[in-house]
Design an enzyme around this catalytic site. Structure first.
Site, PDB file in Angstrom:
ATOM      1  N   THR A 231     -16.928  -8.977 -25.856  1.00 45.24           N
ATOM      2  CA  THR A 231     -15.539  -8.542 -25.665  1.00 45.24           C
ATOM      3  C   THR A 231     -14.699  -9.117 -26.799  1.00 45.24           C
ATOM      4  O   THR A 231     -14.955 -10.235 -27.248  1.00 45.24           O
ATOM      5  CB  THR A 231     -14.974  -9.005 -24.306  1.00 45.24           C
ATOM      6  OG1 THR A 231     -13.564  -8.794 -24.298  1.00 45.24           O
ATOM      7  CG2 THR A 231     -15.212 -10.476 -24.022  1.00 45.24           C
TER       8      THR A 231
ATOM      9  N   ARG B  29       3.578  -7.853 -43.204  1.00 45.83           N
ATOM     10  CA  ARG B  29       4.384  -8.931 -43.808  1.00 45.83           C
ATOM     11  C   ARG B  29       5.010  -8.478 -45.134  1.00 45.83           C
ATOM     12  O   ARG B  29       6.136  -8.866 -45.460  1.00 45.83           O
ATOM     13  CB  ARG B  29       3.508 -10.165 -44.032  1.00 45.83           C
ATOM     14  CG  ARG B  29       4.254 -11.359 -44.555  1.00 45.83           C
ATOM     15  CD  ARG B  29       3.282 -12.489 -44.814  1.00 45.83           C
ATOM     16  NE  ARG B  29       2.966 -13.241 -43.609  1.00 45.83           N
ATOM     17  CZ  ARG B  29       3.816 -14.060 -43.005  1.00 45.83           C
ATOM     18  NH1 ARG B  29       5.033 -14.228 -43.473  1.00 45.83           N
ATOM     19  NH2 ARG B  29       3.456 -14.731 -41.935  1.00 45.83           N
TER      20      ARG B  29
ATOM     21  N   ARG C  35     -16.119   2.495 -18.051  1.00 46.89           N
ATOM     22  CA  ARG C  35     -15.543   1.734 -16.933  1.00 46.89           C
ATOM     23  C   ARG C  35     -15.898   2.542 -15.689  1.00 46.89           C
ATOM     24  O   ARG C  35     -15.548   3.712 -15.580  1.00 46.89           O
ATOM     25  CB  ARG C  35     -14.043   1.593 -17.114  1.00 46.89           C
ATOM     26  CG  ARG C  35     -13.716   0.965 -18.487  1.00 46.89           C
ATOM     27  CD  ARG C  35     -12.425   0.227 -18.477  1.00 46.89           C
ATOM     28  NE  ARG C  35     -11.995  -0.080 -19.829  1.00 46.89           N
ATOM     29  CZ  ARG C  35     -12.083  -1.295 -20.395  1.00 46.89           C
ATOM     30  NH1 ARG C  35     -12.593  -2.303 -19.734  1.00 46.89           N
ATOM     31  NH2 ARG C  35     -11.648  -1.492 -21.618  1.00 46.89           N
ATOM     32  N   CYS C  36     -16.645   1.925 -14.784  1.00 52.33           N
ATOM     33  CA  CYS C  36     -17.255   2.679 -13.688  1.00 52.33           C
ATOM     34  C   CYS C  36     -16.759   2.175 -12.332  1.00 52.33           C
ATOM     35  O   CYS C  36     -17.162   1.100 -11.874  1.00 52.33           O
ATOM     36  CB  CYS C  36     -18.779   2.544 -13.800  1.00 52.33           C
ATOM     37  SG  CYS C  36     -19.672   3.245 -12.406  1.00 52.33           S
TER      38      CYS C  36
ATOM     39  N   GLY D 220     -15.049  -2.771 -22.322  1.00 51.90           N
ATOM     40  CA  GLY D 220     -14.533  -2.368 -23.638  1.00 51.90           C
ATOM     41  C   GLY D 220     -15.579  -2.595 -24.719  1.00 51.90           C
ATOM     42  O   GLY D 220     -16.296  -3.595 -24.685  1.00 51.90           O
TER      43      GLY D 220
ATOM     44  N   ASP E 202     -12.150 -14.127 -23.666  1.00 54.56           N
ATOM     45  CA  ASP E 202     -11.654 -14.743 -22.429  1.00 54.56           C
ATOM     46  C   ASP E 202     -12.780 -15.033 -21.439  1.00 54.56           C
ATOM     47  O   ASP E 202     -12.640 -14.819 -20.242  1.00 54.56           O
ATOM     48  CB  ASP E 202     -10.601 -13.826 -21.778  1.00 54.56           C
ATOM     49  CG  ASP E 202     -11.147 -12.438 -21.461  1.00 54.56           C
ATOM     50  OD1 ASP E 202     -12.235 -12.103 -21.977  1.00 54.56           O
ATOM     51  OD2 ASP E 202     -10.500 -11.699 -20.719  1.00 54.56           O
TER      52      ASP E 202
ATOM     53  N   ASP F  75     -15.674  -9.972 -18.791  1.00 50.79           N
ATOM     54  CA  ASP F  75     -15.700 -10.629 -17.474  1.00 50.79           C
ATOM     55  C   ASP F  75     -15.851  -9.621 -16.323  1.00 50.79           C
ATOM     56  O   ASP F  75     -16.496  -9.927 -15.318  1.00 50.79           O
ATOM     57  CB  ASP F  75     -14.484 -11.539 -17.271  1.00 50.79           C
ATOM     58  CG  ASP F  75     -13.167 -10.811 -17.430  1.00 50.79           C
ATOM     59  OD1 ASP F  75     -13.165  -9.673 -17.938  1.00 50.79           O
ATOM     60  OD2 ASP F  75     -12.140 -11.374 -17.026  1.00 50.79           O
TER      61      ASP F  75
ATOM     62  N   ASP G  23     -11.734 -10.037 -26.465  1.00 47.86           N
ATOM     63  CA  ASP G  23     -10.678 -10.900 -25.901  1.00 47.86           C
ATOM     64  C   ASP G  23     -10.981 -12.399 -25.937  1.00 47.86           C
ATOM     65  O   ASP G  23     -10.075 -13.217 -25.800  1.00 47.86           O
ATOM     66  CB  ASP G  23     -10.403 -10.511 -24.444  1.00 47.86           C
ATOM     67  CG  ASP G  23      -9.837  -9.110 -24.326  1.00 47.86           C
ATOM     68  OD1 ASP G  23      -9.149  -8.685 -25.271  1.00 47.86           O
ATOM     69  OD2 ASP G  23     -10.085  -8.443 -23.303  1.00 47.86           O
TER      70      ASP G  23
ATOM     71  N   ARG H 289      -4.537  -8.709 -22.320  1.00 47.95           N
ATOM     72  CA  ARG H 289      -3.782  -8.503 -21.073  1.00 47.95           C
ATOM     73  C   ARG H 289      -3.646  -9.800 -20.302  1.00 47.95           C
ATOM     74  O   ARG H 289      -2.615 -10.100 -19.738  1.00 47.95           O
ATOM     75  CB  ARG H 289      -4.506  -7.469 -20.185  1.00 47.95           C
ATOM     76  CG  ARG H 289      -4.169  -6.039 -20.477  1.00 47.95           C
ATOM     77  CD  ARG H 289      -4.713  -5.144 -19.376  1.00 47.95           C
ATOM     78  NE  ARG H 289      -6.123  -5.374 -19.096  1.00 47.95           N
ATOM     79  CZ  ARG H 289      -7.117  -4.697 -19.663  1.00 47.95           C
ATOM     80  NH1 ARG H 289      -6.870  -3.728 -20.486  1.00 47.95           N
ATOM     81  NH2 ARG H 289      -8.375  -4.961 -19.376  1.00 47.95           N
TER      82      ARG H 289
ATOM     83  N   LYS I 121      16.927 -18.706 -41.828  1.00 45.37           N
ATOM     84  CA  LYS I 121      17.963 -19.035 -42.814  1.00 45.37           C
ATOM     85  C   LYS I 121      17.350 -19.062 -44.218  1.00 45.37           C
ATOM     86  O   LYS I 121      16.442 -19.828 -44.487  1.00 45.37           O
ATOM     87  CB  LYS I 121      18.551 -20.412 -42.491  1.00 45.37           C
ATOM     88  CG  LYS I 121      19.812 -20.291 -41.687  1.00 45.37           C
ATOM     89  CD  LYS I 121      20.640 -21.565 -41.723  1.00 45.37           C
ATOM     90  CE  LYS I 121      21.685 -21.468 -40.636  1.00 45.37           C
ATOM     91  NZ  LYS I 121      21.590 -22.501 -39.648  1.00 45.37           N
TER      92      LYS I 121
ATOM     93  N   ARG J  74     -29.707  -4.465 -31.135  1.00 47.52           N
ATOM     94  CA  ARG J  74     -30.823  -4.534 -32.099  1.00 47.52           C
ATOM     95  C   ARG J  74     -31.691  -5.776 -31.854  1.00 47.52           C
ATOM     96  O   ARG J  74     -32.921  -5.701 -31.854  1.00 47.52           O
ATOM     97  CB  ARG J  74     -30.235  -4.561 -33.516  1.00 47.52           C
ATOM     98  CG  ARG J  74     -31.218  -4.813 -34.628  1.00 47.52           C
ATOM     99  CD  ARG J  74     -30.475  -4.790 -35.961  1.00 47.52           C
ATOM    100  NE  ARG J  74     -31.340  -5.107 -37.078  1.00 47.52           N
ATOM    101  CZ  ARG J  74     -31.561  -6.352 -37.533  1.00 47.52           C
ATOM    102  NH1 ARG J  74     -30.979  -7.376 -36.948  1.00 47.52           N
ATOM    103  NH2 ARG J  74     -32.360  -6.542 -38.560  1.00 47.52           N
TER     104      ARG J  74
HETATM  105  P1  ATP Z   1     -13.311  -6.028 -21.578  1.00 47.80           P
HETATM  106  O1  ATP Z   1     -12.935  -7.459 -21.302  1.00 47.80           O
HETATM  107  O2  ATP Z   1     -13.672  -5.817 -22.996  1.00 47.80           O
HETATM  108  O3  ATP Z   1     -12.333  -5.023 -21.046  1.00 47.80           O
HETATM  109  P2  ATP Z   1     -14.951  -5.915 -19.210  1.00 47.80           P
HETATM  110  O4  ATP Z   1     -16.409  -6.041 -19.026  1.00 47.80           O
HETATM  111  O5  ATP Z   1     -14.101  -6.998 -18.610  1.00 47.80           O
HETATM  112  O6  ATP Z   1     -14.692  -5.762 -20.791  1.00 47.80           O
HETATM  113  P3  ATP Z   1     -14.049  -4.038 -17.202  1.00 47.80           P
HETATM  114  O7  ATP Z   1     -13.617  -2.629 -17.331  1.00 47.80           O
HETATM  115  O8  ATP Z   1     -13.135  -5.009 -16.557  1.00 47.80           O
HETATM  116  O9  ATP Z   1     -14.451  -4.495 -18.675  1.00 47.80           O
HETATM  117  O10 ATP Z   1     -15.429  -4.066 -16.381  1.00 47.80           O
HETATM  118  C1  ATP Z   1     -16.515  -3.233 -16.775  1.00 47.80           C
HETATM  119  C2  ATP Z   1     -17.155  -2.659 -15.548  1.00 47.80           C
HETATM  120  O11 ATP Z   1     -17.705  -3.704 -14.726  1.00 47.80           O
HETATM  121  C3  ATP Z   1     -16.223  -1.905 -14.613  1.00 47.80           C
HETATM  122  O12 ATP Z   1     -15.967  -0.598 -15.065  1.00 47.80           O
HETATM  123  C4  ATP Z   1     -17.029  -1.909 -13.317  1.00 47.80           C
HETATM  124  O13 ATP Z   1     -18.028  -0.921 -13.326  1.00 47.80           O
HETATM  125  C5  ATP Z   1     -17.711  -3.300 -13.370  1.00 47.80           C
HETATM  126  N1  ATP Z   1     -16.948  -4.219 -12.544  1.00 47.80           N
HETATM  127  C6  ATP Z   1     -15.772  -4.807 -12.851  1.00 47.80           C
HETATM  128  N2  ATP Z   1     -15.308  -5.532 -11.812  1.00 47.80           N
HETATM  129  C7  ATP Z   1     -16.209  -5.383 -10.819  1.00 47.80           C
HETATM  130  C8  ATP Z   1     -16.311  -5.877  -9.479  1.00 47.80           C
HETATM  131  N3  ATP Z   1     -15.386  -6.662  -8.961  1.00 47.80           N
HETATM  132  N4  ATP Z   1     -17.385  -5.506  -8.767  1.00 47.80           N
HETATM  133  C9  ATP Z   1     -18.341  -4.726  -9.272  1.00 47.80           C
HETATM  134  N5  ATP Z   1     -18.303  -4.227 -10.530  1.00 47.80           N
HETATM  135  C10 ATP Z   1     -17.267  -4.547 -11.292  1.00 47.80           C
END
Ligand code: ATP
Length: 323
Positions: A126, A155, A72-73, A11, A130, A103, A128, A172, A211, A21
């Protein structure tokens, strides 16, 4: 270290551009070629990178999103996909890689680090917050401020109409945004994935707290056990027939926007430090910030350990409900 590649992944978050930069400018300072790759791991597989100059990062520190794009791949989750990415990095003579993401991106970076000998540094980008090993991730502070400003506006309506608003925010798996926006917005209660909330108790608190008051705000993390703000409101509705209940799902406004000063500062410090770590021969590390100090831990530890918000803040909210 002659050529360093960088990606933003997962994200988008405010401050990613400030981080890009800093990586590029620090590379240029040390006479290293910065090599940006578009759309995260997807761009690595497709071979979509370019040598970056100072002009590419001119006037971007204040911009949200990421100029490199992100994705997201799914293909990268398979070893075949990662082998394509590795072949591309080798064909471009990359000596080091900086991955800016959450993460999931760190998990991808971890696997990559096991399968190739090009050093990698991860930077936590991120909203989040987290990620283990850092007090703050890049983008979290801006997202918190965005939520706080939105809740301030809601508010006004809550108070004008004597309404109770359930406001859903991102998270999430983690309640950082919900919990700390509850404190900064003066919300009465909060529901987060890390802590069970008894519905009867919530209803009781709402009745006691309302109240004589003009409206209330309850913050809800999207990943809370009841399924988010809409579901929660439907759940409590039968117990609160005399109250005007509403919900608001803040959604994607939380991700974008110009980064706060704090996000720009940590993004810049972390980006520059990542280049120096690579120059120093370090690899498979993630950078964090604790207090005012940059710290590192292994990417493996970063993904295996949990980051959870300080649950004392829930007790604090309870104290502040006292009449
Ligand atoms: P955000 O927390 O903001 O959503 P993120 O980095 O956690 O960011 P994800 O979509 O969970 O976002 O992960 C980004 C990309 O990292 C995935 O689209 C995928 O290509 C790669 N990735 C995630 N999990 C794995 C995994 N277990 N093994 C290999 N690649 C991964």
């Amino acid at each position: 270290m002659k050529k360093i590649a960088l990606i933003t992944s997962g994200g988008d978050s405010p401050g990613m551009n400030a981080c890009i930069r800093a990586v590029v400018k620090t590379c240029l300072h040390y006479k290293i070629t910065p090599f940006g790759i578009f759309d995260g791991f997807q761009g690595m597989i497709d071979g979509r990178g370019f040598e970056m100059s100072y002009l590419d990062v001119d006037n971007i520190i204040q911009r949200g999103g990421t100029i490199l794009g992100t994705a997201r791949c799914k293909e990268f989750m398979q070893v075949e996909g990662r082998l394509k990415a590795i072949a591309y990095l080798k064909s471009e003579n990359i000596d080091g890689l900086v991955v800016i993401g959450g993460d999931g991106s760190f998990t991808g970076a971890y696997h990559l680090g096991q399968e190739m000998n090009i050093p990698i540094i991860g930077l936590p980008g991120t909203i989040d917050n987290d990620i283990y090993g850092t007090d703050h991730t890049i983008g979290y502070d801006t997202a918190l401020n965005t939520v706080m400003e939105a809740v301030d506006k809601i508010r006004d309506t809550a108070a004008s109409h004597h309404r109770i608003f359930f406001i859903e925010v991102m998270g999430r798996d983690a309640g950082f945004i919900a919990l700390n926006s509850a404190i900064s917005s003066g919300a009465e209660n909060v529901l987060i994935p890390e802590k069970h909330m008894d519905i009867e108790k919530l209803v009781r608190d709402i009745k006691i707290h309302n109240k004589g008051r003009r409206g209330s705000i309850i913050m809800v993390a999207e990943g809370d056990e009841w399924g988010g703000a809409i579901e929660l409101m439907e759940k409590v509705k039968p117990f609160l027939p005399d109250y005007d209940l509403r919900y608001s799902v803040l959604g994607h406004i939380q991700r974008g926007g110009s980064p706060s000063a704090w996000d720009r500062i940590i993004a810049t410090k972390m980006g520059s430090y990542a280049v120096e770590l690579l120059m120093n021969g370090d690899t498979n590390l993630m950078v964090g910030i604790q207090g005012d100090n940059l710290v590192t831990c292994s990417i493996e530890q970063g993904i295996k350990e949990n980051a959870s918000p300080n649950l004392n803040s829930i007790k604090l909210l309870a104290k502040l409900r006292t009449k």
